[in-house]
Design a protein around this motif. Structure first.
Motif, short mmCIF file in Angstrom:
data_model
loop_
_atom_site.label_atom_id
_atom_site.label_comp_id
_atom_site.label_asym_id
_atom_site.label_seq_id
_atom_site.Cartn_x
_atom_site.Cartn_y
_atom_site.Cartn_z
N LYS A 125 19.70 -5.21 -1.61
CA LYS A 125 18.69 -6.27 -1.53
C LYS A 125 17.30 -5.66 -1.33
O LYS A 125 16.29 -6.22 -1.73
CB LYS A 125 19.00 -7.22 -0.37
CG LYS A 125 20.06 -8.24 -0.73
CD LYS A 125 20.14 -9.33 0.31
CE LYS A 125 20.97 -10.48 -0.21
NZ LYS A 125 21.07 -11.57 0.78
N ASP A 274 23.87 -17.78 -2.38
CA ASP A 274 22.71 -16.95 -2.01
C ASP A 274 21.91 -16.62 -3.27
O ASP A 274 22.33 -15.83 -4.10
CB ASP A 274 23.21 -15.67 -1.32
CG ASP A 274 22.08 -14.74 -0.90
OD1 ASP A 274 20.89 -15.11 -1.09
OD2 ASP A 274 22.39 -13.65 -0.37
N ARG A 275 20.76 -17.22 -3.37
CA ARG A 275 19.89 -17.01 -4.53
C ARG A 275 19.47 -15.55 -4.69
O ARG A 275 19.16 -15.09 -5.79
CB ARG A 275 18.65 -17.88 -4.27
CG ARG A 275 17.86 -18.25 -5.46
CD ARG A 275 16.50 -18.78 -5.02
NE ARG A 275 15.65 -18.74 -6.18
CZ ARG A 275 15.42 -19.78 -6.96
NH1 ARG A 275 15.90 -20.95 -6.68
NH2 ARG A 275 14.67 -19.64 -8.04
N ASP A 276 19.44 -14.82 -3.59
CA ASP A 276 19.00 -13.41 -3.63
C ASP A 276 20.16 -12.43 -3.75
O ASP A 276 19.96 -11.22 -3.66
CB ASP A 276 18.22 -13.06 -2.36
CG ASP A 276 17.00 -13.92 -2.19
OD1 ASP A 276 16.39 -14.26 -3.22
OD2 ASP A 276 16.65 -14.24 -1.04
N ASP A 281 20.98 -9.69 -10.32
CA ASP A 281 20.32 -8.65 -11.13
C ASP A 281 21.03 -8.39 -12.45
O ASP A 281 20.42 -7.90 -13.40
CB ASP A 281 20.22 -7.32 -10.36
CG ASP A 281 19.31 -7.44 -9.15
OD1 ASP A 281 18.56 -8.43 -9.08
OD2 ASP A 281 19.37 -6.55 -8.29
N ALA A 283 23.33 -10.80 -13.77
CA ALA A 283 23.84 -12.06 -14.33
C ALA A 283 22.90 -12.62 -15.39
O ALA A 283 21.68 -12.59 -15.22
CB ALA A 283 24.05 -13.08 -13.22
N VAL A 285 23.29 -15.78 -16.21
CA VAL A 285 23.06 -17.08 -15.57
C VAL A 285 23.54 -17.01 -14.12
O VAL A 285 24.66 -16.57 -13.86
CB VAL A 285 23.82 -18.22 -16.28
CG1 VAL A 285 23.60 -19.54 -15.56
CG2 VAL A 285 23.41 -18.32 -17.74
N LEU A 286 22.68 -17.40 -13.20
CA LEU A 286 23.09 -17.51 -11.79
C LEU A 286 23.06 -18.98 -11.42
O LEU A 286 22.00 -19.61 -11.42
CB LEU A 286 22.13 -16.70 -10.89
CG LEU A 286 22.25 -16.95 -9.38
CD1 LEU A 286 23.61 -16.50 -8.85
CD2 LEU A 286 21.14 -16.23 -8.62
N ALA A 287 24.23 -19.53 -11.13
CA ALA A 287 24.29 -20.90 -10.63
C ALA A 287 24.25 -20.83 -9.11
O ALA A 287 25.17 -20.30 -8.49
CB ALA A 287 25.55 -21.59 -11.11
N VAL A 288 23.15 -21.30 -8.54
CA VAL A 288 23.04 -21.29 -7.08
C VAL A 288 23.79 -22.52 -6.59
O VAL A 288 23.27 -23.63 -6.63
CB VAL A 288 21.56 -21.32 -6.63
CG1 VAL A 288 21.47 -21.25 -5.11
CG2 VAL A 288 20.78 -20.18 -7.27
N LYS B 227 12.54 -7.68 -9.36
CA LYS B 227 13.65 -8.36 -10.02
C LYS B 227 13.70 -7.90 -11.46
O LYS B 227 12.68 -7.87 -12.14
CB LYS B 227 13.44 -9.88 -9.97
CG LYS B 227 13.77 -10.47 -8.61
CD LYS B 227 15.27 -10.82 -8.52
CE LYS B 227 15.64 -11.18 -7.08
NZ LYS B 227 16.84 -10.56 -6.60
N LEU B 232 18.87 -16.53 -15.98
CA LEU B 232 18.45 -17.91 -15.80
C LEU B 232 19.07 -18.42 -14.50
O LEU B 232 20.23 -18.16 -14.22
CB LEU B 232 18.98 -18.72 -16.99
CG LEU B 232 18.67 -20.21 -17.00
CD1 LEU B 232 17.19 -20.43 -17.26
CD2 LEU B 232 19.51 -20.90 -18.07
N LEU B 234 20.29 -21.63 -12.34
CA LEU B 234 20.63 -23.05 -12.40
C LEU B 234 20.80 -23.59 -10.99
O LEU B 234 21.49 -23.00 -10.17
CB LEU B 234 21.96 -23.27 -13.15
CG LEU B 234 22.04 -22.83 -14.61
CD1 LEU B 234 23.42 -23.16 -15.18
CD2 LEU B 234 20.95 -23.51 -15.44
#
Ligand SMILES: Cc1cc2nc3c(=O)[nH]c(=O)nc-3n(C[C@H](O)[C@H](O)[C@H](O)COP(=O)(O)OP(=O)(O)OC[C@H]3O[C@@H](n4cnc5c(N)ncnc54)[C@H](O)[C@@H]3O)c2cc1C
Ligand SMILES: Nc1ncnc2c1ncn2[C@@H]1O[C@H](COP(=O)(O)O)[C@@H](O)[C@H]1O
Lengths: 305, 257
Positions: A125, A274-276, A281, A283, A285-288, B227, B232, B234
């Motif tokens: 992180k 966890d958005r962070d 890095d 992905a 697509v990151l589904a939060v 970063k 993307l 979502l």
């Protein structure tokens, strides 16, 4: 600057980590030599001077023996940096050599910027740069961080290294990796469960999502260690390396040892609260989201359509 | 049999980190703290050895500010006999050689038969301290251990290598062992054991009494990596996120064709 690259040899073969070492030498532009406890029958592809200790004589890795051999080579080369891969060999031997030489050791170097070493903190992180206070240092390199250098073709010029030494640690033998019934490498879609699934019952959620895609499910190490999934499903440096068309990481933070096993996948989706999380890095697509809420909805929509 | 277990208190890795004012470490305010994951396996192994041999005494040691006592108490509740707190408010600026130096200095005249550490800490992750302690005390040291057995004063261990291969090694005692994930199943402290732990001895040692070595390196600057972008993000209601995800997968991959 002069660096001594410490190659690894195990059970008759030079290991692939050598490309990280050569990559580091290229990046720093340093003069270099190499050391290996290995055999003339399997020399590393390296065009420089190779300090070779004979594996027949010294056997497989025993820390005190390899330390003494390496110290003998260091004494001849007088390098500014002694460079290892951050592997089970490197992280075991490096501190011993640093201790014997009275030098700083910098672990898991990921970058070299303006003459400064960069290392990760808190599961990647954060990062930090390191200031060395000793005249020289011992470093270990994160796997892959400096790799990708062209393999060399020239043969090394050999310098033999020999010492009289013993070890209190005995090497008894190798144990092969557990063979499992599941070959993840054949699956086009892999959905993996991480510690974020929270409880063993939720494995079925992940398995159902995998089924909805006609794929297989995998797991991160803590899930396997807790015996929520069998070892054959583990993805990462100590499990399988996979590169499916789609990899969905559910509740997986993205530690380097996990990434090493899946980052070559064509398309990567992460589901994480966890958005962070470092998985972000790699992905696409990151589904939060809370996987226990999102995954059932996904299964429903996929099986309905 | 005398056993020493070294444990570190680390923040939860899911925390929202901030860089400290001096830019040399993360800001330690407002974080949830816990026992370094690898060290839980070390504590459990110590307790398993005690259960095996019967006559054993386990000291658990942690270096850090006052709040690390909470983590020491957890180890006591798991079955360690005595806590040693090396009180050091500057712990986050110490490099592994100094941490190992303090542990070795404390252990030097105490004749421990077995010293257990984690293979690495989750925040600093140097993977150095255990091996350095072994070298400083001139003891055999074995790292990254995933299987442990003790018989007739001899340890037979499995070291984890890459790709799931293991090396079987053996050594006599005294020795230092660094514990890898999966070595055992760390127990949860039970309520009665948490109560009992409150009465166990917890000794505080001043940092000046054990810190005899100089730092060989220091952090120049701690920062957030840029970063790598691209991905993307979502967010929203599950149904909406699911729909968007399925649309993306239809467009970008061939798996839903
Ligand atoms: C030498 C060595 C070898 C290793 N080999 C491997 C290996 O082969 N494979 C491997 O996987 N690991 C390996 N590891 C371990 C690795 O370092 C990490 O500890 C591990 O990958 C973490 O697994 P995780 O991401 O599932 O768990 P954690 O790091 O605990 O992450 C859990 C994630 O779940 C998220 N989460 C929590 N709740 C939810 C929810 N309800 N919904 C969605 N998300 C949620 C959290 O935000 C977090 O990001 C190795 C370690 C070492 C030292
Ligand atoms: N502050 C500390 N107090 C006690 N033990 C520690 C401390 N820091 C590190 N250790 C031990 O050293 C191991 C390796 O840490 P590191 O070298 O930082 O990766 C940890 O798993 C602990 O067992």
């Amino acid at each position: 600057m002069k660096v001594l690259l410490v190659a690894e040899y195990r059970d008759g073969k030079v290991l692939g980590s050598i490309s990280d070492l050569l990559g580091f030498a290229a990046r720093t532009g340093a003069d270099h030599a190499m050391f290996v406890v290995g055999s003339e029958a399997a020399l590393p592809a390296y065009g420089g001077t190779l300090y070779l200790a004979d594996a027949e004589t010294y056997g497989e890795y025993r820390p005190a023996v390899h330390k003494q051999l390496l110290l003998a080579a260091i004494d001849k080369v007088k390098p500014d940096l002694v460079v290892f891969s951050h592997s089970s060999y490197g992280w075991d031997l490096a501190p011993r050599v640093a201790c014997a030489l009275g030098l700083a050791q910098v672990s898991e170097v990921v970058d070299y910027v303006d003459g400064t070493l960069v290392v990760p903190v808190c599961n990647a992180k954060l990062r930090r740069t390191v200031e060395i206070k000793t005249g020289g240092a011992v470093v270990t390199l994160q796997a892959g961080a400096f790799g990708g250098s062209e393999p060399e073709t020239a043969a090394p010029s050999l310098e033999r290294v020999a010492v009289e030494t013993t070890d209190r640690v005995e090497f008894l033998g190798y144990e092969a990796a557990e063979a499992g019934g599941i070959d993840l490498s054949k699956a086009e879609v892999i959905v993996s469960a991480g510690r974020g699934i929270g409880k063993p019952e939720n494995i079925s959620l992940i398995a159902d999502l995998a089924k909805a895609f006609g794929g297989e499910y995998g797991a991160s190490r803590p899930v396997v260690d807790a015996e929520w999934a069998e070892h054959a499903r583990q993805v990462g440096t100590t499990g399988q390396s996979v590169a499916p068309k789609l990899y969905i990481a559910c509740g997986i933070s993205g530690a380097i040892q996990h990434l090493a096993g899946m980052k070559k996948s064509d398309f990567i989706v992460a589901i994480n609260t966890d958005r962070d999380a470092p998985i972000g890095d790699v992905a696409d697509v990151l589904a939060v989201a809370d996987l226990t809420k999102l995954v059932p909805v996904l299964i429903e929509k996929l099986t309905a359509s | 049999m005398k056993i020493l277990v070294c444990i570190k208190q680390v923040p939860d890795m899911e925390s929202k980190f901030k860089v400290a004012a001096d830019s040399r470490w993360y800001d330690t305010a407002d974080l949830a703290w816990r026992m370094n994951e690898y060290d839980e396996f070390a504590v459990e192994q110590a307790v398993l050895v005690k259960e095996q041999v019967g006559d054993a005494d386990i000291t658990v040691l942690s270096i850090g500010p006052d709040k690390v006592k909470e983590t020491i108490k957890k180890a006591l509740a798991m079955g360690c006999d005595r806590g040693v707190h090396i009180a050091d408010d500057e712990v986050s600026s110490r490099e592994p050689f100094q941490i190992a130096g303090m542990i070795a200095e404390y252990a030097r005249d105490k004749n421990f038969d077995l010293i257990l550490t984690g293979m690495q800490s989750q925040d600093r992750g140097s993977g150095q301290v255990g091996i350095l302690v072994a070298e400083l005390l001139d003891l055999p040291g074995v790292s990254t251990v995933v299987a442990f057995s003790l018989a007739d004063g001899r340890l037979e261990l499995r070291r984890e290598l890459e790709g799931g291969v293991k090396a079987r090694v053996a050594t006599g005692l005294p020795a230092v062992v660094t514990c890898q994930l999966g070595l055992n199943n760390p127990r949860y402290p039970t309520l009665p054991n948490i109560m009992k732990a409150k009465k166990k001895e917890l000794i505080t040692v001043g940092v000046a009494d054990v810190l005899k070595v100089e730092a060989r390196q220091q952090t120049a600057k701690l920062y957030f990596p840029e970063k790598k972008g691209g991905g993307l993000i979502l967010e929203g209601e599950p149904a909406e996120v699911a729909d968007r995800l399925i649309t993306i997968l239809k467009e970008k991959t061939a798996v839903l064709a």
